[in-house]
Design a protein around this motif. Sequence first.
Motif, PDB file in Angstrom:
ATOM      1  N   GLY A 156      18.449  -5.672 124.417  1.00  8.41           N
ATOM      2  CA  GLY A 156      17.118  -5.682 125.020  1.00  8.41           C
ATOM      3  C   GLY A 156      16.182  -4.587 124.344  1.00  8.41           C
ATOM      4  O   GLY A 156      15.186  -4.369 123.628  1.00  8.41           O
ATOM      5  N   PHE A 157      17.630  -3.912 123.457  1.00  2.00           N
ATOM      6  CA  PHE A 157      17.179  -1.913 122.583  1.00  2.00           C
ATOM      7  C   PHE A 157      16.654  -2.808 121.029  1.00  2.00           C
ATOM      8  O   PHE A 157      15.694  -2.688 121.089  1.00  2.00           O
ATOM      9  CB  PHE A 157      17.693  -1.412 122.007  1.00  2.00           C
ATOM     10  CG  PHE A 157      17.414  -0.614 121.435  1.00  2.00           C
ATOM     11  CD1 PHE A 157      16.502   0.443 121.043  1.00  2.00           C
ATOM     12  CD2 PHE A 157      18.716  -0.736 120.261  1.00  2.00           C
ATOM     13  CE1 PHE A 157      16.690   1.511 120.707  1.00  2.00           C
ATOM     14  CE2 PHE A 157      18.350   0.156 118.887  1.00  2.00           C
ATOM     15  CZ  PHE A 157      17.331   1.453 118.891  1.00  2.00           C
TER      16      PHE A 157
ATOM     17  N   VAL B 284      15.495  -5.998 120.411  1.00  2.00           N
ATOM     18  CA  VAL B 284      14.724  -6.506 120.374  1.00  2.00           C
ATOM     19  C   VAL B 284      13.626  -6.284 120.369  1.00  2.00           C
ATOM     20  O   VAL B 284      12.062  -5.876 119.516  1.00  2.00           O
ATOM     21  CB  VAL B 284      14.288  -7.592 121.917  1.00  2.00           C
ATOM     22  CG1 VAL B 284      13.020  -8.149 122.361  1.00  2.00           C
ATOM     23  CG2 VAL B 284      16.109  -9.233 121.445  1.00  2.00           C
ATOM     24  N   ARG B 285      12.948  -4.890 121.536  1.00  2.00           N
ATOM     25  CA  ARG B 285      12.218  -3.736 121.111  1.00  2.00           C
ATOM     26  C   ARG B 285      12.056  -3.417 119.632  1.00  2.00           C
ATOM     27  O   ARG B 285      11.299  -3.030 119.531  1.00  2.00           O
ATOM     28  CB  ARG B 285      12.600  -3.019 122.217  1.00  2.00           C
ATOM     29  CG  ARG B 285      10.867  -2.325 123.054  1.00  2.00           C
ATOM     30  CD  ARG B 285      11.899  -1.182 123.480  1.00  2.00           C
ATOM     31  NE  ARG B 285      11.358   0.032 123.575  1.00  2.00           N
ATOM     32  CZ  ARG B 285      11.777   1.072 123.282  1.00  2.00           C
ATOM     33  NH1 ARG B 285      13.126   0.373 123.909  1.00  2.00           N
ATOM     34  NH2 ARG B 285      11.478   2.646 122.252  1.00  2.00           N
ATOM     35  N   LYS B 286      13.077  -2.982 119.177  1.00  2.00           N
ATOM     36  CA  LYS B 286      12.810  -2.320 117.888  1.00  2.00           C
ATOM     37  C   LYS B 286      12.467  -3.245 116.837  1.00  2.00           C
ATOM     38  O   LYS B 286      11.519  -2.516 115.718  1.00  2.00           O
ATOM     39  CB  LYS B 286      14.216  -1.291 117.632  1.00  2.00           C
ATOM     40  CG  LYS B 286      14.591  -1.072 116.661  1.00  2.00           C
ATOM     41  CD  LYS B 286      13.827   0.844 116.689  1.00  2.00           C
ATOM     42  CE  LYS B 286      13.975   0.997 115.258  1.00  2.00           C
ATOM     43  NZ  LYS B 286      13.261   3.112 115.556  1.00  2.00           N
TER      44      LYS B 286
ATOM     45  N   TRP C 271       9.873  -7.195 118.540  1.00  2.00           N
ATOM     46  CA  TRP C 271       8.125  -7.078 118.736  1.00  2.00           C
ATOM     47  C   TRP C 271       7.267  -6.313 118.388  1.00  2.00           C
ATOM     48  O   TRP C 271       7.871  -5.243 117.618  1.00  2.00           O
ATOM     49  CB  TRP C 271       8.465  -5.594 120.443  1.00  2.00           C
ATOM     50  CG  TRP C 271       7.907  -6.221 121.487  1.00  2.00           C
ATOM     51  CD1 TRP C 271       6.643  -6.186 121.626  1.00  2.00           C
ATOM     52  CD2 TRP C 271       8.172  -6.362 122.705  1.00  2.00           C
ATOM     53  NE1 TRP C 271       6.523  -6.942 123.072  1.00  2.00           N
ATOM     54  CE2 TRP C 271       7.695  -6.590 124.154  1.00  2.00           C
ATOM     55  CE3 TRP C 271       9.934  -6.357 123.146  1.00  2.00           C
ATOM     56  CZ2 TRP C 271       7.482  -6.913 125.561  1.00  2.00           C
ATOM     57  CZ3 TRP C 271       9.574  -6.916 124.553  1.00  2.00           C
ATOM     58  CH2 TRP C 271       8.474  -7.240 125.616  1.00  2.00           C
ATOM     59  N   THR C 272       6.490  -6.603 118.055  1.00  2.00           N
ATOM     60  CA  THR C 272       5.322  -5.732 116.982  1.00  2.00           C
ATOM     61  C   THR C 272       4.647  -4.512 117.638  1.00  2.00           C
ATOM     62  O   THR C 272       4.076  -5.058 119.261  1.00  2.00           O
ATOM     63  CB  THR C 272       4.372  -6.906 116.660  1.00  2.00           C
ATOM     64  OG1 THR C 272       3.805  -7.532 118.251  1.00  2.00           O
ATOM     65  CG2 THR C 272       4.969  -7.850 115.864  1.00  2.00           C
ATOM     66  N   PRO C 273       4.921  -3.636 117.399  1.00  2.33           N
ATOM     67  CA  PRO C 273       4.072  -2.429 118.236  1.00  2.33           C
ATOM     68  C   PRO C 273       2.791  -2.368 117.968  1.00  2.33           C
ATOM     69  O   PRO C 273       2.255  -2.878 116.619  1.00  2.33           O
ATOM     70  CB  PRO C 273       4.863  -1.057 117.816  1.00  2.33           C
ATOM     71  CG  PRO C 273       5.286  -1.970 116.493  1.00  2.33           C
ATOM     72  CD  PRO C 273       6.287  -3.269 116.510  1.00  2.33           C
TER      73      PRO C 273
END
Length: 45
Positions: free
Chosen positions: A19-20, A22-24, A27-29
């Motif tokens: 999850g970390f 994928v988020r880092k 995922w487009t911030p």
Amino acid sequence: MNVIIQNILAFSTLILALGFLVRKFIWTPKKASSKSCGSDACGCS
């Protein structure tokens, strides 16, 4: 009994790590708007 607890902890750690990542990286911030350092637009950033 200890093997079950060990498997639960290992899989939960794996899920948290994935999850970390994928988020880092995937995922487009949202990007914040760029602001200059001063009000006179001297070109410093």
